[in-house]
Scaffold this active site. Sequence first.
Site, PDB file in Angstrom:
ATOM      1  N   LYS A   1       2.319  -6.847   2.648  1.00  0.00           N
ATOM      2  CA  LYS A   1       2.527  -5.662   3.479  1.00  0.00           C
ATOM      3  C   LYS A   1       2.531  -6.068   4.949  1.00  0.00           C
ATOM      4  O   LYS A   1       1.765  -6.949   5.359  1.00  0.00           O
ATOM      5  CB  LYS A   1       1.399  -4.674   3.178  1.00  0.00           C
ATOM      6  CG  LYS A   1       1.437  -3.354   3.896  1.00  0.00           C
ATOM      7  CD  LYS A   1       0.261  -2.493   3.422  1.00  0.00           C
ATOM      8  CE  LYS A   1       0.236  -1.115   4.016  1.00  0.00           C
ATOM      9  NZ  LYS A   1      -0.878  -0.294   3.466  1.00  0.00           N
TER      10      LYS A   1
ATOM     11  N   SER B   1       0.322   3.846   1.760  1.00  0.00           N
ATOM     12  CA  SER B   1       1.214   3.271   2.743  1.00  0.00           C
ATOM     13  C   SER B   1       1.721   1.881   2.340  1.00  0.00           C
ATOM     14  O   SER B   1       2.527   1.285   3.043  1.00  0.00           O
ATOM     15  CB  SER B   1       0.476   3.160   4.085  1.00  0.00           C
ATOM     16  OG  SER B   1      -0.663   2.302   3.974  1.00  0.00           O
TER      17      SER B   1
ATOM     18  N   SER C   1      -4.085   3.841  -0.401  1.00  0.00           N
ATOM     19  CA  SER C   1      -2.776   3.234  -0.217  1.00  0.00           C
ATOM     20  C   SER C   1      -2.416   2.112  -1.173  1.00  0.00           C
ATOM     21  O   SER C   1      -1.289   1.610  -1.135  1.00  0.00           O
ATOM     22  CB  SER C   1      -2.628   2.752   1.234  1.00  0.00           C
ATOM     23  OG  SER C   1      -2.624   3.847   2.112  1.00  0.00           O
TER      24      SER C   1
END
Length: 391
Positions: free
Chosen positions: A32, A109, A133
């Site tokens: 990420k 996210s 997330s």
Amino acid sequence: MQDRINAFVPGTSVRIEGKPGGPLSGLSFAAKDLFDVAGHPTGGGNHDWAKNYRVPTAHAWTVQALLDAGATLIGKTITDEVSLGIFGESAYDGTPLNSAAPDRVPGGSSSGSAAAVAAGLCDTALGTDTGGSVRVPSSFCGLYGIRPTHGRVSVAGLMPQAPSSDTAGWFARDAATFARVSAVLLQEAIPEALPTKLLIATDAFGFADEALAAALRPMVERLSSLLGASEEVLMAPPGLSVWGRAQRVLQPYEAWQTFQPWLESANPRLAFTVARGLIAGSQVTQEERNWANLMRQEVRGRLRYLLPAGTILCLPTTPFPAPLRGRSVPDQQADRDRILCLCAHGGLAGMPQVNLPGSMVDGLPIGLSVLGGPGTDATLIAVAKAMEEKR
């Protein structure tokens, strides 16, 4: 590699070979875009963020650990803007495709990481979980995913949001890969022994959509038979919405504290929902924080009481399957609030949680979570392996 699902940060090219001969040799992973990768900007899902911060010269601890274990990094993945999102729709980089449900959001996210694993572009991927997330995209995309015990896995080199809730987690499509990666990042062998008692959170199942709760029932029965004993309990006697409210006070306030210097010096461009959340965090009062911190102590005490050694608890990871893409902000709000009610205990209590895939509602993936006491991360991974073998 061709990014056919918009999982990777546009305009970036990252590939770093893992060390040969390690326990993860032959596996690929993505990170990420909150994790530092030496020589590459950490974008944080906002095109103004990287302009104000230096390019890192060292890898985040988790990235380095996977490389040292032999896994190869193949790219940096899209994240909701400064990790403040739960559906995975990015105003800057677009929405990664949920290959398990193409007309639905992937969850955020850690949207790009989950999407990349679900589509088979990599074997595992790093995400973060502050308010859900990793857990939410794991459920929406049909993946194994873990929010580890808070503080168990180093967050060095990870862009912060709300430090008292931030964790580094990861995804995998199958339990065997999940266990291999987990053993490296937890720095602990995955045990053979399983817990001996299962608690079923009746309030959490009652809070979820009726169809979702019914679809998870066979998984709960399989888990119960695997462990040998089960009991129905109330997870949150004050109410899941009360736990959610406490996290909705603490997390936005900490996020405001984290990003305030950047906001005030750079005046960055922000999506409306992100700006709104940060403004709300700036207006949290000391009285509200005092109440929320007391509730955090109550949550921790309740879960410690429920989860002695040898006991785990199960609940729906999300209250519904992945919603449709492209909905209006008002349409999203009620779903966002409901998700928080089933995820708030993560940031409040800091205990490990693993999403188990394996069920669907109307063809859409849903997940069952197992939650354990502090430090029982490896035991939850063992449960995931045993559940897959029992299918």
